[in-house]
Design an enzyme around this catalytic site. Sequence first.
Site, short mmCIF file in Angstrom:
data_model
loop_
_atom_site.label_atom_id
_atom_site.label_comp_id
_atom_site.label_asym_id
_atom_site.label_seq_id
_atom_site.Cartn_x
_atom_site.Cartn_y
_atom_site.Cartn_z
N PHE A 137 72.48 -52.50 -19.83
CA PHE A 137 72.01 -51.26 -19.30
C PHE A 137 70.66 -51.16 -20.45
O PHE A 137 70.95 -51.06 -21.60
CB PHE A 137 72.83 -50.05 -19.36
CG PHE A 137 71.88 -49.19 -18.43
CD1 PHE A 137 71.98 -49.25 -17.03
CD2 PHE A 137 71.65 -47.89 -19.07
CE1 PHE A 137 71.28 -48.03 -16.47
CE2 PHE A 137 70.94 -46.89 -18.31
CZ PHE A 137 70.74 -47.03 -17.03
N ASP A 212 80.76 -51.08 -23.52
CA ASP A 212 80.50 -50.10 -22.63
C ASP A 212 81.21 -49.88 -21.36
O ASP A 212 80.97 -51.04 -20.58
CB ASP A 212 78.91 -50.29 -22.46
CG ASP A 212 78.27 -49.11 -21.64
OD1 ASP A 212 78.94 -48.65 -20.92
OD2 ASP A 212 77.14 -48.60 -21.87
N TYR A 237 80.52 -39.63 -15.08
CA TYR A 237 79.91 -39.11 -13.78
C TYR A 237 79.79 -40.27 -12.78
O TYR A 237 79.11 -39.95 -11.61
CB TYR A 237 78.32 -38.61 -14.14
CG TYR A 237 77.43 -39.40 -15.16
CD1 TYR A 237 76.81 -40.38 -14.36
CD2 TYR A 237 77.19 -39.17 -16.08
CE1 TYR A 237 76.02 -41.37 -15.03
CE2 TYR A 237 76.40 -40.19 -16.82
CZ TYR A 237 75.61 -41.05 -16.42
OH TYR A 237 74.78 -41.82 -16.99
N LYS A 238 80.11 -41.43 -13.02
CA LYS A 238 80.03 -42.30 -12.16
C LYS A 238 81.37 -42.66 -11.21
O LYS A 238 81.64 -41.70 -10.42
CB LYS A 238 79.77 -43.83 -12.76
CG LYS A 238 78.32 -43.86 -13.49
CD LYS A 238 78.01 -45.41 -13.88
CE LYS A 238 76.95 -45.22 -14.86
NZ LYS A 238 75.64 -44.83 -14.32
N ARG A 386 72.14 -52.44 -4.56
CA ARG A 386 73.54 -52.09 -5.06
C ARG A 386 74.36 -51.31 -4.11
O ARG A 386 73.82 -50.14 -3.60
CB ARG A 386 73.56 -51.56 -6.33
CG ARG A 386 72.65 -52.31 -7.54
CD ARG A 386 72.79 -51.67 -8.90
NE ARG A 386 72.75 -50.65 -8.83
CZ ARG A 386 73.28 -49.40 -10.04
NH1 ARG A 386 73.82 -50.07 -10.95
NH2 ARG A 386 73.06 -48.26 -10.07
#
Length: 427
Positions: A137, A212, A237-238, A386
């Site tokens: 990322f 990560d 938050y995912k 996605r």
Amino acid sequence: MMISERSATLDRTACERLDRDDPLRSFKDEFVLPPNTIYLDGNSLGAQTKGAANRAQEVIADEWGTGLIRSWNTAGWFDLPTTLGDKVAGLVGGGAGNTVVTDTTSINLFKAASAALKMQATDAPERRVILTQRENFPSDIYMLQGLAEQLGDDYEVRLVDDAEVTAGFPNTMTAEVALVVLTHVNYRTGRLFDMSSTTSAIHAGGAMVIWDLCHSAGALEIDLAGSGADMAVGCTYKFLNGGPGSPAFIWVAEALHNRATQPLSGWWSHAKQFDMSPEYAPAEGIRRYLTGTHSAISMSVAEVGLNTFGRADMAQVRAKSLALSDLFIDLVEARLSAHPVEVITPREHEHRGSQVSISHPEGFAIMSALIERGIIGDYREPSILRFGLTPLYIGFTDVWDTVEALRDILDNRTWDAPEHKLRSAVT
């Protein structure tokens, strides 16, 4: 739960039957999902838990409104970083007392990488190279580049391809490498990297590793301690449904807690915080990775999502995730074969996270047309659609309906309209 036959033999009725037999089906009632919406972007922002609004109101009206500053003690605000940290640790195999919830993923990565490089500067000062995935990322890469620039003295960041990581770094694990920073699941493709074997290869090469977990925590079983990892960071938050911008976490192996200090030495990481000493003395253990005052509101809301996962069986979550993605891949290949669509997510379960990514030259416009129908995924360059598969609130019928909508959009070229070519700030 697993689907053994190719999807050409499946229909919507079969998917409905799978949903009825799903041992996790009751969890969907714990989330706020708009009517006529299929939400497939939980790998970017998880859905709201039904208890989140009430918990926020409780903190604002009662703990803040009535308790005022007393609530740092009486409502447990002070201990939220470690209280939530232990709940995260239970989901990532981290062990009690090794995790704090605090700050953002990028800030925690900066802290972890700085501490790791400080340890290496003591043990192996000739090692000044940081390796990370080219497909990592971007924020992770940027933070590492900024850190290397600040450190100077020939520190540098080198990018490696996913194939090099999967092969165990045969070409890049040189005597110069101090630290490897890896995303557990590739955010674009959904490729999952084996944590245990990869960590062993890194350690064999004399380097340390930071994982990560942003795209894997809450989506699959993780064993940080068992894999021998050094450090890890991630967000809530995912898949963990903590809310937009909810705090991140940092995990440090117990043996490393007190070997180094992190550079953002705020008063929350002080050994005796309320002595108000002008001299910094780091706390013992994982609290030394805190920095400044945390938000009691966002932390308390994030705890609702963590409590939801505390009641779920992660083995069942992983099994359903794989079954959903098996179905998605099979249906795309069977029903969209007339179009230039390519599945770029690995077929092998051991290499797959909890998303399916497909590419199409008009990916952005297709996703826009799909969202217009109430089916929400997202788009990433180049040309990638996605679809996050969050097993607690996504079902097999949702997957069927999504692929059918894609087929209709492609067959009738409804994506080829001006309104689907316009881009907002967030894609």
